[in-house]
Motif scaffolding. Structure first.
Motif, mmCIF file in Angstrom:
data_model
loop_
_atom_site.group_PDB
_atom_site.id
_atom_site.type_symbol
_atom_site.label_atom_id
_atom_site.label_comp_id
_atom_site.label_asym_id
_atom_site.label_seq_id
_atom_site.Cartn_x
_atom_site.Cartn_y
_atom_site.Cartn_z
ATOM 1 N N HIS A 1 -16.528 60.804 -12.629
ATOM 2 C CA HIS A 1 -15.875 59.492 -12.515
ATOM 3 C C HIS A 1 -14.949 59.215 -13.691
ATOM 4 O O HIS A 1 -13.844 58.703 -13.515
ATOM 5 C CB HIS A 1 -16.921 58.383 -12.410
ATOM 6 N N ASP B 1 -10.929 58.662 -12.998
ATOM 7 C CA ASP B 1 -10.295 57.364 -13.248
ATOM 8 C C ASP B 1 -9.053 57.488 -14.131
ATOM 9 O O ASP B 1 -8.164 56.650 -14.087
ATOM 10 C CB ASP B 1 -11.277 56.410 -13.960
ATOM 11 N N ASP C 1 -15.585 48.916 -20.410
ATOM 12 C CA ASP C 1 -15.107 48.868 -19.025
ATOM 13 C C ASP C 1 -14.073 49.980 -18.803
ATOM 14 O O ASP C 1 -12.867 49.770 -18.950
ATOM 15 C CB ASP C 1 -14.514 47.470 -18.767
ATOM 16 N N TRP C 2 -14.586 51.148 -18.439
ATOM 17 C CA TRP C 2 -13.713 52.326 -18.302
ATOM 18 C C TRP C 2 -12.691 52.175 -17.164
ATOM 19 O O TRP C 2 -11.505 52.511 -17.350
ATOM 20 C CB TRP C 2 -14.582 53.573 -18.108
ATOM 21 N N PRO C 3 -13.076 51.666 -15.988
ATOM 22 C CA PRO C 3 -12.056 51.503 -14.943
ATOM 23 C C PRO C 3 -10.924 50.572 -15.386
ATOM 24 O O PRO C 3 -9.747 50.856 -15.152
ATOM 25 C CB PRO C 3 -12.841 50.910 -13.760
ATOM 26 N N ARG C 4 -11.282 49.479 -16.075
ATOM 27 C CA ARG C 4 -10.241 48.561 -16.553
ATOM 28 C C ARG C 4 -9.338 49.268 -17.563
ATOM 29 O O ARG C 4 -8.123 49.150 -17.540
ATOM 30 C CB ARG C 4 -10.925 47.352 -17.203
ATOM 31 N N SER D 1 -8.764 52.460 -17.832
ATOM 32 C CA SER D 1 -7.938 53.494 -17.192
ATOM 33 C C SER D 1 -6.756 52.866 -16.456
ATOM 34 O O SER D 1 -5.646 53.408 -16.491
ATOM 35 C CB SER D 1 -8.781 54.311 -16.210
ATOM 36 N N ARG D 2 -7.005 51.727 -15.821
ATOM 37 C CA ARG D 2 -5.888 51.049 -15.140
ATOM 38 C C ARG D 2 -4.835 50.608 -16.163
ATOM 39 O O ARG D 2 -3.641 50.803 -15.980
ATOM 40 C CB ARG D 2 -6.400 49.826 -14.366
#
Ligand SMILES: Cc1ncc(COP(=O)(O)O)c(C=O)c1O
Length: 409
Positions: free
Chosen positions: A39, A43, A246-249, A251-252
């Motif tokens: 993941h 991401d 917050d890795w998804p944030r 990465s975005r």
């Protein structure tokens, strides 16, 4: 990062069921590690690479799980280079860290590692070795610029004079030396200014500053570079586990940042962005399991003494926190003697060492805790066993159990 406790709890119960003495063990959930690493990698925006800093945990089952899911490994000693190359001859490799020996630099060159150079003297030595062995050395300069964007965390290695990286005033001399030395190939810059970063937006700001700074240096010194290494340093929130980075944030935000940067990069092009994360990759898959061997009340305090302690699991002492844990009640008490217990009160969890520093968690309120109950400490897959002073007092080492990445059919 939501933990899947079930496998670790079941494995702890299994260890306990087959033991004839109080237990202590490390459990590593390789399935969770595989999932997490995949993941993290997926991401990240396309222009990025994810390496693993093996100092966080260099156990072979973890490295084997990560090798096919990440882009490379980072080593910080000759020992780590040897370990990686023995088992992963083809894996892309970085060699970084201060105080590199000539023998280690030679090893790095022989094994095709990219060297992260920490000082002018190290650069000179690398040049001499490369010339003597008729090899070219692929390198990044580890730089330590003062940056206003450096939000402080509990562990800062840069942004001020430290032993790490090339001090900013020596950068022009290093670049001049690189121009004169054809055996040395400058691939880019390496930044690792802090650890324990918990805030995605702060980290993005820092990366934005790295990219801006790199752009300026490229223009100022007429450099064409391939990649920047933005280090490790993403933290694990031991104090407030529900609030992890917050890795998804992140990465975005990074994807947006790289889009903006590529517009500004002009003809030099945007360098790739390489991460070398340690803690944030492997911490979540590890658990330290232990058993309460005594409960003592002293004044208005209660202490639970567990099998093991900081000589196995030094993380809470090293980071100065109370490590979170779960109690696994053991109801079938089979001993012939009385079973001490406490109810609805605060307890300090300590180990078996003869030092008051052997504390794993302080003043934690528990509903009930009894001698013979099991405690399971999560986030023990990074800087845990590997930073602990295992042989102090010569207690036996804990068992190390690796729960497979693929369930047997
Ligand atoms: C140069 C370098 N890179 C990467 C890491 C890994 O850091 P972390 O485990 O905080 O991600 C470290 C840790 O000390 C380091 O010194």
């Amino acid at each position: 990062m939501k933990l899947a406790w079930e496998r670790a709890i079941a494995a702890t119960r299994d260890v306990h069921a087959s033991a004839d003495a109080p237990i202590c063990a490390y459990l590593y959930d390789l399935k969770a590690l595989a999932h997490h690493a995949a993941h993290l990698r997926a991401d990240l925006p396309a222009h990025c690479d994810l390496f693993y800093a093996i100092k966080a945990n260099s156990d072979l089952p973890l490295l084997t799980t990560l090798a096919s899911r990440l882009d490379g490994f980072e080593a910080s000693s000759g020992g780590e280079i040897g370990w990686i190359r023995q088992h992963f001859p083809q894996m892309p490799l970085i060699f970084s860290g201060p105080g590199k020996l000539d023998t280690e630099l030679e090893l790095a060159l022989a094994h095709g590692a990219t060297v992260h150079v920490e000082s002018l003297h190290e650069l000179e030595r690398l040049a001499t070795l490369a010339r003597t062995t008729k090899q070219s050395a692929s390198l990044l300069l580890r730089v330590n610029p003062p940056l206003a964007e450096l939000a402080t965390t509990t562990l800062v290695m840069g942004g001020k004079p430290t032993q790490f990286g090339v001090a900013i005033e020596h950068l022009p001399t290093c670049l001049e030396r690189l121009r004169q030395e054809p055996t040395l190939v400058l691939r880019g810059f390496h930044f690792h200014l802090l650890s324990h970063q918990l805030d995605a937006d702060n980290h993005l700001q820092l990366l934005s500053a790295y990219l801006r700074q790199t752009r300026r240096w490229c223009a100022q010194y007429d450099l064409r570079i391939e990649h920047i290494n933005v280090g490790g340093g993403i933290g694990v929130n031991y104090r407030d586990p529900e609030r992890q980075f917050d890795w998804p944030r992140f990465s975005r935000g990074l994807a947006e940042l790289l889009t903006q940067e590529s517009r500004m990069a002009g003809c030099r092009g945007l360098p790739r962005v390489r991460f070398e994360l340690g803690r944030f990759v492997s911490a979540f898959c590890g658990y330290y399991a232990t058993e309460v061997v005594d409960i003592k009340e002293a004044g208005n305090q209660a202490f639970a003494v567990v099998r093991g302690g900081t000589h196995h699991f030094r993380t809470p002492y090293a980071q100065g926190h109370s490590h979170p844990f779960r109690i696994l009640p053991v109801n079938n008490w089979r001993r012939a003697y009385h079973r001490p217990s406490i109810r609805a009160r605060a307890v300090t969890v300590v180990g078996q060492l003869c030092t008051p520093k052997d504390v794993l968690a302080s003043d934690i309120t528990v509903e009930q805790l009894r001698v013979g109950d099991l405690l399971l400490f999560p986030y023990a897959g990074a800087y845990a066993w590997h930073i602990s002073h295992h042989d102090f007092l010569r207690h036996p080492h804990p068992r190390h159990i690796y729960l497979p990445a693929e369930d047997p059919i």
